[in-house]
Design a protein around this motif. Structure first.
Motif, PDB file in Angstrom:
ATOM      1  N   LYS A  71       0.829  -1.213   0.000  1.00 55.48           N
ATOM      2  CA  LYS A  71       0.000   0.000   0.000  1.00 55.48           C
ATOM      3  C   LYS A  71       0.862   1.260   0.000  1.00 55.48           C
ATOM      4  CE  LYS A  71      -4.121   2.034   2.046  1.00 55.48           C
ATOM      5  NZ  LYS A  71      -3.724   3.405   1.950  1.00 55.48           N
ATOM      6  N   GLN A  72       1.988   1.198   0.661  1.00 60.65           N
ATOM      7  CA  GLN A  72       2.899   2.344   0.681  1.00 60.65           C
ATOM      8  C   GLN A  72       3.580   2.521  -0.677  1.00 60.65           C
ATOM      9  OE1 GLN A  72       5.600   2.243   4.012  1.00 60.65           O
ATOM     10  NE2 GLN A  72       6.931   3.792   3.120  1.00 60.65           N
ATOM     11  N   ALA A  73       3.909   1.421  -1.350  1.00 61.52           N
ATOM     12  CA  ALA A  73       4.647   1.482  -2.609  1.00 61.52           C
ATOM     13  C   ALA A  73       3.763   1.748  -3.822  1.00 61.52           C
ATOM     14  CB  ALA A  73       5.415   0.170  -2.826  1.00 61.52           C
ATOM     15  N   VAL A  74       2.534   1.274  -3.781  1.00 66.52           N
ATOM     16  CA  VAL A  74       1.610   1.416  -4.912  1.00 66.52           C
ATOM     17  C   VAL A  74       0.373   2.157  -4.406  1.00 66.52           C
ATOM     18  CG1 VAL A  74       0.238   0.204  -6.647  1.00 66.52           C
ATOM     19  CG2 VAL A  74       2.439  -0.738  -5.940  1.00 66.52           C
ATOM     20  N   PRO A  75       0.249   3.428  -4.744  1.00 68.84           N
ATOM     21  CA  PRO A  75      -0.885   4.207  -4.244  1.00 68.84           C
ATOM     22  C   PRO A  75      -2.232   3.541  -4.579  1.00 68.84           C
ATOM     23  CG  PRO A  75       0.711   5.624  -5.326  1.00 68.84           C
ATOM     24  CD  PRO A  75       1.123   4.209  -5.614  1.00 68.84           C
ATOM     25  N   CYS A  76      -3.039   3.358  -3.524  1.00 66.23           N
ATOM     26  CA  CYS A  76      -4.361   2.753  -3.689  1.00 66.23           C
ATOM     27  C   CYS A  76      -5.172   3.063  -2.435  1.00 66.23           C
ATOM     28  CB  CYS A  76      -4.253   1.242  -3.896  1.00 66.23           C
ATOM     29  SG  CYS A  76      -3.416   0.351  -2.563  1.00 66.23           S
ATOM     30  N   ILE A  77      -6.474   2.864  -2.526  1.00 63.03           N
ATOM     31  CA  ILE A  77      -7.326   3.095  -1.363  1.00 63.03           C
ATOM     32  C   ILE A  77      -7.109   1.993  -0.327  1.00 63.03           C
ATOM     33  CG2 ILE A  77      -9.718   3.225  -0.552  1.00 63.03           C
ATOM     34  CD1 ILE A  77     -10.398   4.540  -3.261  1.00 63.03           C
ATOM     35  N   LYS A  78      -7.099   0.745  -0.797  1.00 64.27           N
ATOM     36  CA  LYS A  78      -6.871  -0.407   0.075  1.00 64.27           C
ATOM     37  C   LYS A  78      -6.155  -1.493  -0.704  1.00 64.27           C
ATOM     38  CE  LYS A  78     -10.651   0.305   3.247  1.00 64.27           C
ATOM     39  NZ  LYS A  78     -11.740  -0.266   4.005  1.00 64.27           N
ATOM     40  N   VAL A  79      -5.679  -2.479   0.033  1.00 67.50           N
ATOM     41  CA  VAL A  79      -5.136  -3.681  -0.589  1.00 67.50           C
ATOM     42  C   VAL A  79      -6.181  -4.770  -0.392  1.00 67.50           C
ATOM     43  CG1 VAL A  79      -3.328  -5.439  -0.520  1.00 67.50           C
ATOM     44  CG2 VAL A  79      -2.737  -3.015  -0.239  1.00 67.50           C
ATOM     45  N   GLY A  80      -6.721  -5.244  -1.510  1.00 68.13           N
ATOM     46  CA  GLY A  80      -7.711  -6.307  -1.454  1.00 68.13           C
ATOM     47  C   GLY A  80      -7.044  -7.650  -1.235  1.00 68.13           C
ATOM     48  N   VAL A  81      -7.772  -8.543  -0.586  1.00 68.74           N
ATOM     49  CA  VAL A  81      -7.277  -9.877  -0.279  1.00 68.74           C
ATOM     50  C   VAL A  81      -8.229 -10.896  -0.887  1.00 68.74           C
ATOM     51  CG1 VAL A  81      -6.699 -11.503   1.567  1.00 68.74           C
ATOM     52  CG2 VAL A  81      -6.335  -9.045   1.903  1.00 68.74           C
ATOM     53  N   VAL A  82      -7.662 -11.802  -1.695  1.00 73.06           N
ATOM     54  CA  VAL A  82      -8.482 -12.820  -2.341  1.00 73.06           C
ATOM     55  C   VAL A  82      -7.784 -14.173  -2.214  1.00 73.06           C
ATOM     56  CG1 VAL A  82      -9.505 -13.603  -4.518  1.00 73.06           C
ATOM     57  CG2 VAL A  82      -9.350 -11.160  -4.031  1.00 73.06           C
ATOM     58  N   VAL A  83      -8.580 -15.184  -1.878  1.00 70.77           N
ATOM     59  CA  VAL A  83      -8.098 -16.564  -1.891  1.00 70.77           C
ATOM     60  C   VAL A  83      -9.079 -17.347  -2.740  1.00 70.77           C
ATOM     61  CG1 VAL A  83      -7.627 -18.644  -0.549  1.00 70.77           C
ATOM     62  CG2 VAL A  83      -7.048 -16.391   0.392  1.00 70.77           C
ATOM     63  N   ILE A  84      -8.584 -17.901  -3.837  1.00 66.61           N
ATOM     64  CA  ILE A  84      -9.437 -18.714  -4.701  1.00 66.61           C
ATOM     65  C   ILE A  84      -8.951 -20.159  -4.646  1.00 66.61           C
ATOM     66  CG2 ILE A  84     -10.294 -19.077  -7.044  1.00 66.61           C
ATOM     67  CD1 ILE A  84      -9.851 -16.037  -7.471  1.00 66.61           C
ATOM     68  N   GLY A  85      -7.689 -20.356  -4.975  1.00 65.68           N
ATOM     69  CA  GLY A  85      -7.090 -21.663  -4.801  1.00 65.68           C
ATOM     70  C   GLY A  85      -7.374 -22.694  -5.867  1.00 65.68           C
ATOM     71  N   LEU A  86      -7.865 -22.266  -7.010  1.00 62.88           N
ATOM     72  CA  LEU A  86      -8.154 -23.237  -8.066  1.00 62.88           C
ATOM     73  C   LEU A  86      -7.076 -23.290  -9.141  1.00 62.88           C
ATOM     74  CD1 LEU A  86     -11.973 -22.560  -8.561  1.00 62.88           C
ATOM     75  CD2 LEU A  86     -10.894 -24.415  -7.278  1.00 62.88           C
ATOM     76  N   GLU A  87      -6.363 -22.190  -9.344  1.00 60.74           N
ATOM     77  CA  GLU A  87      -5.449 -22.135 -10.480  1.00 60.74           C
ATOM     78  C   GLU A  87      -4.110 -22.826 -10.246  1.00 60.74           C
ATOM     79  OE1 GLU A  87      -5.413 -19.119  -7.883  1.00 60.74           O
ATOM     80  OE2 GLU A  87      -7.210 -18.957  -9.090  1.00 60.74           O
ATOM     81  N   VAL A  88      -3.621 -22.876  -9.025  1.00 58.35           N
ATOM     82  CA  VAL A  88      -2.350 -23.542  -8.704  1.00 58.35           C
ATOM     83  C   VAL A  88      -2.574 -24.382  -7.439  1.00 58.35           C
ATOM     84  CG1 VAL A  88       0.079 -23.196  -8.047  1.00 58.35           C
ATOM     85  CG2 VAL A  88      -0.986 -21.649  -9.689  1.00 58.35           C
ATOM     86  N   PRO A  89      -2.171 -25.657  -7.442  1.00 58.13           N
ATOM     87  CA  PRO A  89      -2.387 -26.502  -6.267  1.00 58.13           C
ATOM     88  C   PRO A  89      -1.369 -26.234  -5.151  1.00 58.13           C
ATOM     89  CG  PRO A  89      -1.286 -27.778  -7.954  1.00 58.13           C
ATOM     90  CD  PRO A  89      -1.572 -26.411  -8.548  1.00 58.13           C
ATOM     91  N   HIS A  90      -1.310 -24.990  -4.731  1.00 62.30           N
ATOM     92  CA  HIS A  90      -0.403 -24.557  -3.650  1.00 62.30           C
ATOM     93  C   HIS A  90      -1.099 -23.348  -3.017  1.00 62.30           C
ATOM     94  CE1 HIS A  90       4.060 -24.135  -2.395  1.00 62.30           C
ATOM     95  NE2 HIS A  90       3.359 -23.309  -1.622  1.00 62.30           N
ATOM     96  N   ALA A  91      -1.409 -23.442  -1.745  1.00 65.55           N
ATOM     97  CA  ALA A  91      -2.139 -22.370  -1.064  1.00 65.55           C
ATOM     98  C   ALA A  91      -1.479 -21.021  -1.325  1.00 65.55           C
ATOM     99  CB  ALA A  91      -2.189 -22.649   0.437  1.00 65.55           C
ATOM    100  N   HIS A  92      -2.301 -20.012  -1.617  1.00 63.77           N
ATOM    101  CA  HIS A  92      -1.758 -18.679  -1.848  1.00 63.77           C
ATOM    102  C   HIS A  92      -2.821 -17.616  -1.626  1.00 63.77           C
ATOM    103  CE1 HIS A  92      -3.288 -20.066  -5.761  1.00 63.77           C
ATOM    104  NE2 HIS A  92      -3.418 -18.802  -6.118  1.00 63.77           N
ATOM    105  N   ILE A  93      -2.335 -16.447  -1.284  1.00 63.55           N
ATOM    106  CA  ILE A  93      -3.182 -15.280  -1.050  1.00 63.55           C
ATOM    107  C   ILE A  93      -2.817 -14.230  -2.092  1.00 63.55           C
ATOM    108  CG2 ILE A  93      -3.697 -13.389   0.552  1.00 63.55           C
ATOM    109  CD1 ILE A  93      -2.941 -15.322   2.844  1.00 63.55           C
ATOM    110  N   HIS A  94      -3.832 -13.681  -2.755  1.00 54.63           N
ATOM    111  CA  HIS A  94      -3.624 -12.568  -3.680  1.00 54.63           C
ATOM    112  C   HIS A  94      -3.746 -11.272  -2.887  1.00 54.63           C
ATOM    113  CE1 HIS A  94      -4.241 -14.780  -7.565  1.00 54.63           C
ATOM    114  NE2 HIS A  94      -4.923 -15.593  -6.784  1.00 54.63           N
ATOM    115  N   LEU A  95      -2.781 -10.389  -3.011  1.00 56.38           N
ATOM    116  CA  LEU A  95      -2.862  -9.034  -2.460  1.00 56.38           C
ATOM    117  C   LEU A  95      -2.909  -8.099  -3.667  1.00 56.38           C
ATOM    118  CD1 LEU A  95      -0.162  -9.188   0.373  1.00 56.38           C
ATOM    119  CD2 LEU A  95      -2.643  -9.508   0.574  1.00 56.38           C
ATOM    120  N   ILE A  96      -4.002  -7.360  -3.798  1.00 51.95           N
ATOM    121  CA  ILE A  96      -4.228  -6.559  -4.996  1.00 51.95           C
ATOM    122  C   ILE A  96      -4.551  -5.113  -4.617  1.00 51.95           C
ATOM    123  CG2 ILE A  96      -5.611  -6.345  -7.102  1.00 51.95           C
ATOM    124  CD1 ILE A  96      -6.324  -9.384  -6.647  1.00 51.95           C
TER     125      ILE A  96
END
Length: 131
Positions: A71-96
């Motif tokens: 959030k400090q490096a890329v100006p934005c209102i918030k950092v969204g958090v998404v967990v889908i888990g279907l595209e790669v069989p390795h747990a991961h969190i998207h920060l967008i």
């Protein structure tokens, strides 16, 4: 072995923004937004909720740290958090980085950046995490 495990092993290059003994954060190469980061445990576990409590809690805390730097490096209102888990069989969190709800729409076309642009964003996030 998942593609993420290959990144951890150094077999596939990645734009790493943060790393600890147990976790890794790197730029998504098919991002929804500039600065889209994936946060993963180094231990390969397919499903987020199959992780033991200690690993799960550690991943969430690591993601929180990375999100603050993002959030400090890329100006934005918030950092969204998404967990889908279907595209790669390795747990991961998207920060967008998000400025409106539609910024987290995985159906829309992904963005493309040059290697130099990815490297610049990764360096900016790393620098913000040092502060």
């Amino acid at each position: 072995m998942s593609i993420f495990s290959k990144i951890i092993a150094g077999e596939i290059p990645a734009y790493v923004v943060a790393e600890s003994n147990d976790f890794l954060a790197f730029l998504d190469i098919n991002p929804l937004a500039k600065g889209h980061v994936l946060v993963i445990p180094k231990k390969e576990v397919d499903y987020l909720f199959d992780m033991d409590d200690e690993l799960y809690a550690g991943l969430q805390l690591f993601a929180k740290i990375v999100a603050k730097g993002l959030k400090q490096a890329v100006p934005c209102i918030k950092v969204g958090v998404v967990v889908i888990g279907l595209e790669v069989p390795h747990a991961h969190i998207h920060l967008i980085p998000v400025n409106r709800v539609d910024d987290i729409n995985f159906s829309r076309p992904k963005l493309t950046f040059s290697p130099e642009e990815y490297a610049e964003v990764a360096a900016s996030i790393k620098e913000a995490l040092r502060d």
